[in-house]
Design a protein around this motif. Structure first.
Motif, PDB file in Angstrom:
ATOM      1  N   UNK A   1       0.830  -1.212   0.000  1.00 37.47           N
ATOM      2  CA  UNK A   1       0.000   0.000   0.000  1.00 37.47           C
ATOM      3  C   UNK A   1       0.860   1.255   0.000  1.00 37.47           C
ATOM      4  N   UNK A   2       1.860   1.264   0.853  1.00 42.00           N
ATOM      5  CA  UNK A   2       2.723   2.441   0.979  1.00 42.00           C
ATOM      6  C   UNK A   2       3.347   2.812  -0.356  1.00 42.00           C
ATOM      7  N   UNK A   3       3.843   1.821  -1.074  1.00 44.59           N
ATOM      8  CA  UNK A   3       4.520   2.131  -2.332  1.00 44.59           C
ATOM      9  C   UNK A   3       3.540   2.533  -3.434  1.00 44.59           C
ATOM     10  N   UNK A   4       2.293   2.064  -3.336  1.00 48.01           N
ATOM     11  CA  UNK A   4       1.331   2.405  -4.391  1.00 48.01           C
ATOM     12  C   UNK A   4       1.068   3.904  -4.461  1.00 48.01           C
ATOM     13  N   UNK A   5       1.132   4.616  -3.329  1.00 49.90           N
ATOM     14  CA  UNK A   5       0.926   6.066  -3.362  1.00 49.90           C
ATOM     15  C   UNK A   5       2.008   6.747  -4.199  1.00 49.90           C
ATOM     16  N   UNK A   6       3.199   6.155  -4.209  1.00 43.10           N
ATOM     17  CA  UNK A   6       4.297   6.687  -5.017  1.00 43.10           C
ATOM     18  C   UNK A   6       3.978   6.590  -6.509  1.00 43.10           C
ATOM     19  N   UNK A   7       3.130   5.640  -6.875  1.00 39.27           N
ATOM     20  CA  UNK A   7       2.782   5.442  -8.294  1.00 39.27           C
ATOM     21  C   UNK A   7       1.500   6.162  -8.687  1.00 39.27           C
ATOM     22  N   UNK A   8       0.983   7.018  -7.809  1.00 38.82           N
ATOM     23  CA  UNK A   8      -0.160   7.854  -8.177  1.00 38.82           C
ATOM     24  C   UNK A   8       0.280   8.798  -9.293  1.00 38.82           C
ATOM     25  N   UNK A   9      -0.640   9.124 -10.195  1.00 39.51           N
ATOM     26  CA  UNK A   9      -0.258   9.827 -11.424  1.00 39.51           C
ATOM     27  C   UNK A   9       0.062  11.309 -11.237  1.00 39.51           C
ATOM     28  N   UNK A  10      -0.231  11.878 -10.078  1.00 39.19           N
ATOM     29  CA  UNK A  10      -0.014  13.310  -9.884  1.00 39.19           C
ATOM     30  C   UNK A  10       0.781  13.590  -8.616  1.00 39.19           C
ATOM     31  N   UNK A  11       1.445  14.749  -8.637  1.00 39.66           N
ATOM     32  CA  UNK A  11       2.070  15.272  -7.433  1.00 39.66           C
ATOM     33  C   UNK A  11       0.970  15.673  -6.440  1.00 39.66           C
ATOM     34  N   UNK A  12       1.224  15.673  -5.123  1.00 40.93           N
ATOM     35  CA  UNK A  12       2.520  15.424  -4.493  1.00 40.93           C
ATOM     36  C   UNK A  12       2.808  13.957  -4.192  1.00 40.93           C
ATOM     37  N   UNK A  13       1.822  13.077  -4.393  1.00 37.99           N
ATOM     38  CA  UNK A  13       2.055  11.684  -4.026  1.00 37.99           C
ATOM     39  C   UNK A  13       3.159  11.043  -4.860  1.00 37.99           C
ATOM     40  N   UNK A  14       3.297  11.458  -6.125  1.00 36.59           N
ATOM     41  CA  UNK A  14       4.370  10.897  -6.956  1.00 36.59           C
ATOM     42  C   UNK A  14       5.737  11.118  -6.308  1.00 36.59           C
ATOM     43  N   UNK A  15       5.902  12.245  -5.639  1.00 33.58           N
ATOM     44  CA  UNK A  15       7.172  12.560  -4.964  1.00 33.58           C
ATOM     45  C   UNK A  15       7.082  12.213  -3.476  1.00 33.58           C
ATOM     46  N   UNK A  16       6.744  10.974  -3.192  1.00 37.47           N
ATOM     47  CA  UNK A  16       6.668  10.507  -1.807  1.00 37.47           C
ATOM     48  C   UNK A  16       7.033   9.029  -1.763  1.00 37.47           C
ATOM     49  N   UNK A  17       7.265   8.504  -0.569  1.00 39.24           N
ATOM     50  CA  UNK A  17       7.494   7.072  -0.360  1.00 39.24           C
ATOM     51  C   UNK A  17       8.561   6.515  -1.313  1.00 39.24           C
ATOM     52  N   UNK A  18       9.762   7.069  -1.191  1.00 36.25           N
ATOM     53  CA  UNK A  18      10.873   6.679  -2.073  1.00 36.25           C
ATOM     54  C   UNK A  18      11.560   5.377  -1.649  1.00 36.25           C
ATOM     55  N   UNK A  19      11.316   4.932  -0.432  1.00 33.89           N
ATOM     56  CA  UNK A  19      12.065   3.802   0.117  1.00 33.89           C
ATOM     57  C   UNK A  19      11.803   2.495  -0.601  1.00 33.89           C
ATOM     58  N   UNK A  20      12.714   1.549  -0.393  1.00 38.05           N
ATOM     59  CA  UNK A  20      12.571   0.214  -0.972  1.00 38.05           C
ATOM     60  C   UNK A  20      12.383  -0.837   0.106  1.00 38.05           C
ATOM     61  N   UNK A  21      13.214  -0.799   1.140  1.00 36.63           N
ATOM     62  CA  UNK A  21      13.088  -1.773   2.221  1.00 36.63           C
ATOM     63  C   UNK A  21      12.626  -1.113   3.516  1.00 36.63           C
ATOM     64  N   UNK A  22      13.385  -0.140   4.004  1.00 31.95           N
ATOM     65  CA  UNK A  22      13.075   0.502   5.279  1.00 31.95           C
ATOM     66  C   UNK A  22      12.255   1.774   5.057  1.00 31.95           C
ATOM     67  N   UNK A  23      11.198   1.926   5.842  1.00 30.78           N
ATOM     68  CA  UNK A  23      10.351   3.114   5.716  1.00 30.78           C
ATOM     69  C   UNK A  23      10.869   4.283   6.547  1.00 30.78           C
ATOM     70  N   UNK A  24      11.900   4.052   7.335  1.00 35.08           N
ATOM     71  CA  UNK A  24      12.419   5.096   8.237  1.00 35.08           C
ATOM     72  C   UNK A  24      12.851   6.341   7.482  1.00 35.08           C
ATOM     73  N   UNK A  25      13.398   6.170   6.265  1.00 32.79           N
ATOM     74  CA  UNK A  25      13.927   7.324   5.532  1.00 32.79           C
ATOM     75  C   UNK A  25      12.798   8.277   5.135  1.00 32.79           C
TER      76      UNK A  25
END
Length: 273
Positions: free
Chosen positions: A202-226
């Motif tokens: 779910x967390x990564x799917x927001x990164x694949x939303x077609x518009x900003x600002x969600x496109x520029x969010x949730x950059x992590x791959x393994x750890x969500x801390x960053x």
């Protein structure tokens, strides 16, 4: 622990390739039974362009393997890197290595791919997929992947880690890539709970939303801390997500020729324009 790490150090190439295809196939089949979104698409046809891009990635990976061996040989002789500055148990050194790799070779390079216009044009290919599923994890323009691999080597040199640490990280990274891209519906309480520690579907799917600002969010791959630490974390209602990227919405996301040409296509605007 030494025997555990030795396994990854001596892991044959065929076994690494098998791991890639096994994890991809596992999540690709699993998402068919526990789907987050019901897509009206031909699953195999959609996968075609992503699998062709995976072939490019594997070829580049093989070439980078030569450079990687050279880097590790140099590190062994020079004793360069953070891990050579102090004594610690092997598991502590391994944890430090994975954390640094996850930050530099995943979060930081991914952030750069979004924020630097020339790099973003390459990364549009990944975001142009209008049906995000497990195969989308393989969808990278070859030059995009070369940049990612270069950042990984920088992380290796910064830490001076042994090669076994790096190979274990790669195995984990592959699993997370297909897990987070899979069209997979975990129970909401589980997905949200896990997102405090690791990146979830779910967390990564927001990164694949077609518009900003969600496109520029949730950059992590393994750890969500960053993402939590740097203020790029988003978690909302997944029913609001629309896949793709608005600046390339008119492009054919199932044509390999169109996708390879996106970075050089003047009809695809930069989001900075």
């Amino acid at each position: 622990m030494d025997q555990f790490l030795l396994f990854f150090e001596t892991m044959p190439t065929w076994m690494k390739a098998l791991w890639v295809f096994f994890t991809l196939a596992f999540f690709w089949v699993l998402e068919g039974y526990y789907s987050l979104v019901t897509f009206q698409y031909k699953k195999w046809q959609h996968a075609k362009v992503n699998l062709v891009l995976l072939l490019f990635v594997m070829i580049i990976n093989a070439v980078f393997g030569i450079a990687t061996v050279g880097v590790f040989n140099w590190l062994q002789v020079s004793k360069f890197g953070l891990l050579h500055l102090f004594e610690a148990p092997v598991w502590v050194e391994l944890l430090i290595a994975i954390i640094v790799l996850d930050f530099v070779a995943q979060y930081f390079v991914h952030f750069c791919l979004h924020k630097i216009p020339l790099m973003w044009r390459l990364h549009i290919v990944h975001h142009s997929d209008k049906h995000v599923d497990a195969t989308t994890g393989t969808r990278h323009h070859p030059i995009d992947f070369i940049i990612r691999e270069s950042f990984a080597l920088v992380a290796v040199m910064l830490t001076g880690m042994p090669i076994a640490f790096y190979f274990l990280y790669r195995i984990l990274s592959v699993a997370f890539t297909y897990f987070t891209h899979a069209n997979l519906a975990l129970p909401l309480w589980l997905d949200r709970g896990l997102s405090y520690i690791i990146v979830t579907p779910n967390m990564h799917k927001f990164h694949h939303h077609y518009q900003l600002p969600w496109t520029d969010s949730n950059y992590g791959n393994m750890l969500s801390i960053w993402d939590r630490l740097f203020g790029t974390f988003v978690y909302d209602d997944t029913s609001k997500i629309k896949y793709g990227v608005d600046i390339a919405d008119h492009t054919n996301d199932e044509s390999i020729g169109v996708q390879l040409g996106i970075p050089f296509n003047k009809n695809v605007r930069s989001k900075r324009q």
